[in-house]
Write an enzyme that holds these catalytic residues in place. Sequence first.
Site, PDB file in Angstrom:
ATOM      1  N   ASP A   1       7.929 -16.576 -32.966  1.00 39.44           N
ATOM      2  CA  ASP A   1       6.822 -17.733 -32.760  1.00 39.44           C
ATOM      3  C   ASP A   1       7.861 -18.988 -33.328  1.00 39.44           C
ATOM      4  O   ASP A   1       7.570 -20.141 -32.917  1.00 39.44           O
ATOM      5  CB  ASP A   1       5.693 -17.392 -33.834  1.00 39.44           C
ATOM      6  CG  ASP A   1       5.113 -16.244 -33.539  1.00 39.44           C
ATOM      7  OD1 ASP A   1       5.117 -16.077 -32.307  1.00 39.44           O
ATOM      8  OD2 ASP A   1       4.475 -15.530 -34.064  1.00 39.44           O
TER       9      ASP A   1
ATOM     10  N   ASP B   1       4.079 -14.791 -42.232  1.00 34.46           N
ATOM     11  CA  ASP B   1       4.124 -14.955 -40.845  1.00 34.46           C
ATOM     12  C   ASP B   1       4.549 -16.365 -40.430  1.00 34.46           C
ATOM     13  O   ASP B   1       5.351 -16.796 -39.507  1.00 34.46           O
ATOM     14  CB  ASP B   1       3.177 -14.354 -39.931  1.00 34.46           C
ATOM     15  CG  ASP B   1       2.907 -12.992 -39.884  1.00 34.46           C
ATOM     16  OD1 ASP B   1       3.565 -12.399 -40.947  1.00 34.46           O
ATOM     17  OD2 ASP B   1       2.260 -12.645 -39.214  1.00 34.46           O
TER      18      ASP B   1
HETATM   19  O1  KDG Z   1       4.243 -13.130 -34.027  1.00 36.41           O
HETATM   20  C1  KDG Z   1       3.829 -12.780 -35.344  1.00 36.41           C
HETATM   21  C2  KDG Z   1       2.483 -11.884 -34.945  1.00 36.41           C
HETATM   22  O2  KDG Z   1       2.984 -10.512 -34.869  1.00 36.41           O
HETATM   23  C3  KDG Z   1       1.768 -11.855 -36.098  1.00 36.41           C
HETATM   24  O3  KDG Z   1       1.518 -13.184 -36.856  1.00 36.41           O
HETATM   25  C4  KDG Z   1       0.398 -11.313 -35.744  1.00 36.41           C
HETATM   26  O4  KDG Z   1      -0.524 -11.852 -33.669  1.00 36.41           O
HETATM   27  C5  KDG Z   1      -0.021 -11.023 -34.190  1.00 36.41           C
HETATM   28  C6  KDG Z   1       0.166  -9.676 -33.700  1.00 36.41           C
HETATM   29  O5  KDG Z   1      -0.640  -9.459 -32.864  1.00 36.41           O
HETATM   30  O6  KDG Z   1       0.952  -8.900 -34.050  1.00 36.41           O
END
Ligand code: KDG
Length: 314
Positions: free
Chosen positions: A264, A300
């Site tokens: 991200d 995250d």
């Molecule tokens: O990209 C990070 C995501 O994995 C986390 O924040 C949570 O959206 C998410 C997921 O579905 O794993």
Amino acid sequence: MTQSGLDVVTYGEALALFVADEVGDFADVEKYTRRLAGAETNVAIGLARLGLKVGWVSRVGNDSFGRFIRKRVAQEGVDVSCVTTDAEFRTAIQLKAKAVDGADPAIEYYRKGSAASQLSQVDFNQAYFGAARHLHATGIAAALSPGNMAFAHQALDFMRAGGKTISFDPNLRPMLWPSQEVMAQQLNQLAFKADWVLPGLSEGKILTGYTEPRDIAAFYLEQGVSAVIIKLGADGAYFRTADDEGIVGGVPVAEVVDTVGAGDGFAVGVISGVLEGLPLPQAVARGNRIGAFAIQVVGDMEGLPTRAQLDAAV
Ligand code: KDG
């Protein structure tokens, strides 16, 4: 913030994240710290911290986690005026293990039938999307329900027809799909509608059946995608367009604390860079830099830099 003049719009599920304070099986962990998760909100927050105007579209439950998510995302300056509070369904939650030695931590979802998975075409607000320059979409939202998948196609079709740019991060979550074949087939249909596709190398292999970054990129370029940027972990990223290709080296970090959120952060760097007019290799270099910020913290999105922090790191 009004809806006019958004730089970026995104949609998808945010979750209340509980990160284990102790190493071990979730069944044995007694203490967790509550944080925010969600690939799309991570990207939205990262872009907002760099000063872009960002809107996030979703549904949250009429519950304390829904209120937490709405408040936390808005605090970061992301517009949440198109986030609906669902009267019937709950906000999703996620557990994340305490990471050890830089390895990907275990996760557990409680998201089936969540409020965000109820997102469907009735939630699509043309004026809101039409006011944005760019759409960022991921494969997670599309995996949540047929309604989410329909919403995804509607959003991508609409932005494409309006001549807007679209980035697509496949963000594979096999546990949300009935099979790897269905996942690849359905996510590629979305990827083909995007301008920039940003898979990790292992994701690109699963989605295309090719093993080399060059071939993975060619698979999407042949379908009309204009840039494919493949994340190579510590080695940086490979990019390819119709007339250019290359590898932009990774950014070494002293200690990898938790890898979740790196992709991200990378998307934040690439999207903000390209929208600001940087040549693609420089935007990719910014992606690598922000990805490196993201992996040095437990949360995250907590590591995503402000503009001043990013500038100081150059
Ligand atoms: O990209 C990070 C995501 O994995 C986390 O924040 C949570 O959206 C998410 C997921 O579905 O794993």
